[in-house]
Design a protein around this motif. Structure first.
Motif, PDB file in Angstrom:
ATOM      1  N   PHE A 288       0.843  -1.186   0.000  1.00 45.24           N
ATOM      2  CA  PHE A 288       0.000   0.000   0.000  1.00 45.24           C
ATOM      3  C   PHE A 288       0.885   1.245   0.000  1.00 45.24           C
ATOM      4  CE2 PHE A 288      -2.074  -3.406   2.331  1.00 45.24           C
ATOM      5  CZ  PHE A 288      -3.342  -3.449   1.761  1.00 45.24           C
ATOM      6  N   PRO A 289       0.466   2.308  -0.651  1.00 46.43           N
ATOM      7  CA  PRO A 289       1.221   3.566  -0.558  1.00 46.43           C
ATOM      8  C   PRO A 289       1.001   4.203   0.802  1.00 46.43           C
ATOM      9  CG  PRO A 289      -0.782   3.906  -1.828  1.00 46.43           C
ATOM     10  CD  PRO A 289      -0.719   2.433  -1.527  1.00 46.43           C
ATOM     11  N   SER A 290       2.026   4.876   1.310  1.00 49.01           N
ATOM     12  CA  SER A 290       1.895   5.592   2.577  1.00 49.01           C
ATOM     13  C   SER A 290       2.756   6.840   2.518  1.00 49.01           C
ATOM     14  CB  SER A 290       2.319   4.712   3.759  1.00 49.01           C
ATOM     15  OG  SER A 290       3.725   4.702   3.924  1.00 49.01           O
ATOM     16  N   ARG A 291       2.576   7.663   3.504  1.00 50.71           N
ATOM     17  CA  ARG A 291       3.331   8.920   3.577  1.00 50.71           C
ATOM     18  C   ARG A 291       4.832   8.677   3.664  1.00 50.71           C
ATOM     19  NH1 ARG A 291       1.760  14.204   6.519  1.00 50.71           N
ATOM     20  NH2 ARG A 291       3.744  15.243   6.908  1.00 50.71           N
ATOM     21  N   PHE A 292       5.219   7.536   4.207  1.00 52.65           N
ATOM     22  CA  PHE A 292       6.634   7.275   4.460  1.00 52.65           C
ATOM     23  C   PHE A 292       7.183   6.120   3.617  1.00 52.65           C
ATOM     24  CE2 PHE A 292       4.817   9.175   8.311  1.00 52.65           C
ATOM     25  CZ  PHE A 292       5.597  10.322   8.365  1.00 52.65           C
ATOM     26  N   GLY A 293       6.600   5.934   2.443  1.00 51.16           N
ATOM     27  CA  GLY A 293       7.102   4.909   1.543  1.00 51.16           C
ATOM     28  C   GLY A 293       6.176   3.706   1.480  1.00 51.16           C
ATOM     29  N   GLU A 294       6.657   2.672   0.851  1.00 51.25           N
ATOM     30  CA  GLU A 294       5.860   1.466   0.656  1.00 51.25           C
ATOM     31  C   GLU A 294       5.513   0.812   1.989  1.00 51.25           C
ATOM     32  OE1 GLU A 294       6.834  -1.622  -2.509  1.00 51.25           O
ATOM     33  OE2 GLU A 294       7.455  -2.665  -0.681  1.00 51.25           O
ATOM     34  N   ALA A 295       4.230   0.537   2.169  1.00 50.68           N
ATOM     35  CA  ALA A 295       3.762  -0.186   3.352  1.00 50.68           C
ATOM     36  C   ALA A 295       3.410  -1.603   2.919  1.00 50.68           C
ATOM     37  CB  ALA A 295       2.554   0.503   3.975  1.00 50.68           C
ATOM     38  N   ALA A 296       4.175  -2.560   3.383  1.00 54.65           N
ATOM     39  CA  ALA A 296       3.966  -3.955   3.013  1.00 54.65           C
ATOM     40  C   ALA A 296       3.310  -4.699   4.157  1.00 54.65           C
ATOM     41  CB  ALA A 296       5.302  -4.614   2.661  1.00 54.65           C
ATOM     42  N   VAL A 297       2.290  -5.485   3.836  1.00 57.46           N
ATOM     43  CA  VAL A 297       1.572  -6.289   4.815  1.00 57.46           C
ATOM     44  C   VAL A 297       1.710  -7.753   4.404  1.00 57.46           C
ATOM     45  CG1 VAL A 297      -0.678  -6.802   5.843  1.00 57.46           C
ATOM     46  CG2 VAL A 297      -0.067  -4.428   5.307  1.00 57.46           C
ATOM     47  N   TYR A 298       2.201  -8.564   5.330  1.00 52.07           N
ATOM     48  CA  TYR A 298       2.411  -9.978   5.026  1.00 52.07           C
ATOM     49  C   TYR A 298       2.386 -10.750   6.335  1.00 52.07           C
ATOM     50  CZ  TYR A 298       7.109  -8.493   6.399  1.00 52.07           C
ATOM     51  OH  TYR A 298       8.176  -7.935   7.076  1.00 52.07           O
ATOM     52  N   ALA A 299       2.274 -12.062   6.238  1.00 52.00           N
ATOM     53  CA  ALA A 299       2.239 -12.906   7.432  1.00 52.00           C
ATOM     54  C   ALA A 299       3.493 -13.765   7.504  1.00 52.00           C
ATOM     55  CB  ALA A 299       0.997 -13.781   7.443  1.00 52.00           C
ATOM     56  N   MET A 300       3.889 -14.059   8.725  1.00 53.08           N
ATOM     57  CA  MET A 300       5.006 -14.972   8.947  1.00 53.08           C
ATOM     58  C   MET A 300       4.698 -15.808  10.184  1.00 53.08           C
ATOM     59  SD  MET A 300       7.996 -12.472  10.488  1.00 53.08           S
ATOM     60  CE  MET A 300       9.004 -13.879  10.986  1.00 53.08           C
ATOM     61  N   PRO A 301       5.280 -16.996  10.288  1.00 54.23           N
ATOM     62  CA  PRO A 301       4.984 -17.853  11.433  1.00 54.23           C
ATOM     63  C   PRO A 301       5.741 -17.412  12.685  1.00 54.23           C
ATOM     64  CG  PRO A 301       6.508 -18.956   9.965  1.00 54.23           C
ATOM     65  CD  PRO A 301       6.128 -17.680   9.288  1.00 54.23           C
ATOM     66  N   ALA A 302       5.063 -17.457  13.811  1.00 51.75           N
ATOM     67  CA  ALA A 302       5.717 -17.243  15.101  1.00 51.75           C
ATOM     68  C   ALA A 302       6.360 -18.547  15.553  1.00 51.75           C
ATOM     69  CB  ALA A 302       4.686 -16.772  16.122  1.00 51.75           C
ATOM     70  N   GLU A 303       7.076 -18.490  16.667  1.00 55.58           N
ATOM     71  CA  GLU A 303       7.768 -19.683  17.164  1.00 55.58           C
ATOM     72  C   GLU A 303       6.805 -20.807  17.497  1.00 55.58           C
ATOM     73  OE1 GLU A 303      10.114 -18.342  20.426  1.00 55.58           O
ATOM     74  OE2 GLU A 303      11.726 -17.564  19.163  1.00 55.58           O
ATOM     75  N   ASP A 304       5.574 -20.462  17.875  1.00 53.74           N
ATOM     76  CA  ASP A 304       4.606 -21.498  18.224  1.00 53.74           C
ATOM     77  C   ASP A 304       3.832 -22.019  17.009  1.00 53.74           C
ATOM     78  OD1 ASP A 304       2.892 -19.437  17.611  1.00 53.74           O
ATOM     79  OD2 ASP A 304       2.029 -19.258  19.613  1.00 53.74           O
ATOM     80  N   GLY A 305       4.195 -21.541  15.818  1.00 48.72           N
ATOM     81  CA  GLY A 305       3.551 -22.006  14.602  1.00 48.72           C
ATOM     82  C   GLY A 305       2.356 -21.191  14.170  1.00 48.72           C
ATOM     83  N   SER A 306       1.885 -20.295  15.018  1.00 48.78           N
ATOM     84  CA  SER A 306       0.761 -19.442  14.634  1.00 48.78           C
ATOM     85  C   SER A 306       1.245 -18.373  13.661  1.00 48.78           C
ATOM     86  CB  SER A 306       0.149 -18.788  15.873  1.00 48.78           C
ATOM     87  OG  SER A 306       1.101 -17.952  16.514  1.00 48.78           O
ATOM     88  N   LEU A 307       0.294 -17.749  12.985  1.00 47.59           N
ATOM     89  CA  LEU A 307       0.642 -16.720  12.014  1.00 47.59           C
ATOM     90  C   LEU A 307       0.538 -15.330  12.632  1.00 47.59           C
ATOM     91  CD1 LEU A 307      -1.078 -18.007   8.753  1.00 47.59           C
ATOM     92  CD2 LEU A 307       1.370 -17.954   9.267  1.00 47.59           C
ATOM     93  N   VAL A 308       1.511 -14.488  12.286  1.00 48.66           N
ATOM     94  CA  VAL A 308       1.534 -13.103  12.733  1.00 48.66           C
ATOM     95  C   VAL A 308       1.586 -12.222  11.494  1.00 48.66           C
ATOM     96  CG1 VAL A 308       2.786 -11.363  14.038  1.00 48.66           C
ATOM     97  CG2 VAL A 308       2.731 -13.719  14.861  1.00 48.66           C
ATOM     98  N   ARG A 309       0.640 -11.312  11.387  1.00 46.10           N
ATOM     99  CA  ARG A 309       0.634 -10.380  10.257  1.00 46.10           C
ATOM    100  C   ARG A 309       1.506  -9.183  10.601  1.00 46.10           C
ATOM    101  NH1 ARG A 309      -5.065  -9.326   8.363  1.00 46.10           N
ATOM    102  NH2 ARG A 309      -4.673 -11.227   7.157  1.00 46.10           N
ATOM    103  N   MET A 310       2.410  -8.842   9.693  1.00 47.45           N
ATOM    104  CA  MET A 310       3.392  -7.786   9.912  1.00 47.45           C
ATOM    105  C   MET A 310       3.053  -6.556   9.081  1.00 47.45           C
ATOM    106  SD  MET A 310       5.596  -9.009  12.049  1.00 47.45           S
ATOM    107  CE  MET A 310       6.332 -10.541  12.654  1.00 47.45           C
ATOM    108  N   LEU A 311       3.416  -5.401   9.616  1.00 54.60           N
ATOM    109  CA  LEU A 311       3.346  -4.139   8.889  1.00 54.60           C
ATOM    110  C   LEU A 311       4.756  -3.596   8.765  1.00 54.60           C
ATOM    111  CD1 LEU A 311       1.855  -1.747   7.607  1.00 54.60           C
ATOM    112  CD2 LEU A 311       1.542  -0.813   9.910  1.00 54.60           C
ATOM    113  N   ASN A 312       5.252  -3.535   7.542  1.00 58.25           N
ATOM    114  CA  ASN A 312       6.604  -3.073   7.262  1.00 58.25           C
ATOM    115  C   ASN A 312       6.494  -1.806   6.423  1.00 58.25           C
ATOM    116  OD1 ASN A 312       9.180  -2.769   5.799  1.00 58.25           O
ATOM    117  ND2 ASN A 312       9.702  -4.742   6.724  1.00 58.25           N
ATOM    118  N   VAL A 313       7.020  -0.711   6.957  1.00 65.23           N
ATOM    119  CA  VAL A 313       6.933   0.577   6.264  1.00 65.23           C
ATOM    120  C   VAL A 313       8.336   1.073   5.967  1.00 65.23           C
ATOM    121  CG1 VAL A 313       6.062   2.939   6.337  1.00 65.23           C
ATOM    122  CG2 VAL A 313       4.794   1.109   7.498  1.00 65.23           C
ATOM    123  N   GLY A 314       8.612   1.274   4.687  1.00 64.17           N
ATOM    124  CA  GLY A 314       9.939   1.754   4.307  1.00 64.17           C
ATOM    125  C   GLY A 314      11.049   0.809   4.685  1.00 64.17           C
ATOM    126  N   GLY A 315      10.752  -0.486   4.742  1.00 58.35           N
ATOM    127  CA  GLY A 315      11.765  -1.476   5.073  1.00 58.35           C
ATOM    128  C   GLY A 315      11.938  -1.739   6.553  1.00 58.35           C
TER     129      GLY A 315
END
Length: 268
Positions: free
Chosen positions: A20-47
């Protein structure tokens, strides 16, 4: 199962990476597994990781340790404090994915929270992908819609114009990428925030210490600057073994004396 097959299954559950576009660069939304195997959705802005949410029943629990550490503010209300702080109103500067507002408001009924977020894109992403909409609906269903107010504006401008009731705690989590916004770490910014606190109120700040030569010096300098404005400054390790890429420290500045846990001794 080979790693590629396992990741394909995770990606199938989590959905594709969204940008998504944002004021501070590309905002990326994606999921990754936590240590317990559950999914965590991340918000990464400008790297840089800015927020996260669990995708299961823990949707209102902060995955990041530094965000959970803001709950130390309620230790100021413990009866063993010489003069316990009554926590009714909290201001958070920097909303991002609204991870901590969800936890604070659902675990502490009776507390009202104002959140100032400069980027309207962040607020929309939080509603669409990080369960801010679910929080708002739940608060409304409980007759608590007024406990969360969102201001889409610059945090410095908000502090300078605000003339309402003071706050029992102000949480500063305002960053551009990896860098804290200079105003809030300056003498002027600290004094401005202090002017909006109740007697004995807390000014709390997330301090990121990257693995660089002058990193600890910057932490100590900020502690000393806060000491010029408040009677007590507490430093608490809020680093994250699971999700961290740097060390995080929670700084709490106040004129009160409170029984905070996990305080790192700091020289007089």
């Amino acid at each position: 199962m080979v790693l590629a097959d396992w990741w394909d299954r995770v990606a199938g559950r989590a959905g594709k990476r969204e940008v998504f576009p944002s004021r501070f660069g590309e905002a990326a939304v994606y999921a990754m597994p936590a240590e317990d195997g559950s999914l965590v959705r991340m918000l990464n802005v400008g790297g840089v990781l800015q927020s996260a949410t669990y995708l299961d029943e823990r949707w209102a629990t902060c995955p990041f340790a530094y965000l959970r550490s803001f709950d130390h503010l309620f230790e100021a209300a413990l009866p063993e404090a010489p003069d316990p702080l009554v926590v009714n109103r909290v201001l958070m500067l920097g909303g991002a994915g609204f991870a901590y507002p969800k936890q604070l408001l659902l675990e502490h009924p009776g507390v009202a929270l104002d959140v100032v977020e400069i980027d309207p894109a962040m607020v929309q992403i939080a509603r669409d992908r990080f369960f801010l909409d679910r929080l708002e609906m739940q608060l409304a269903a409980e007759g608590r819609a007024g406990d969360l107010r969102i201001f889409v504006e610059d945090g410095e401008a908000f502090l300078r114009r605000s003339d309402g009731a003071p706050y029992d705690a102000i949480i500063n989590d305002v960053f551009v990428g990896r860098e804290a916004v200079p105003f809030f770490a300056s003498d002027e910014g600290i004094a401005c925030a202090r002017a909006h606190l109740t007697p004995g109120g807390l000014l709390m700040a997330n301090c990121v210490v990257e693995y660089a030569g002058d990193a600890m010096y910057r932490l100590f300098s900020q502690v000393e600057r806060l000491r010029d404005h408040f009677a007590n400054v507490y430093v608490i390790d809020a680093s994250d073994d699971e999700f961290g890429g740097a060390d995080n420290y929670l700084l709490i500045a106040t004129d009160g004396a409170y029984p905070f846990t996990g305080v790192i001794p700091y020289g007089d």
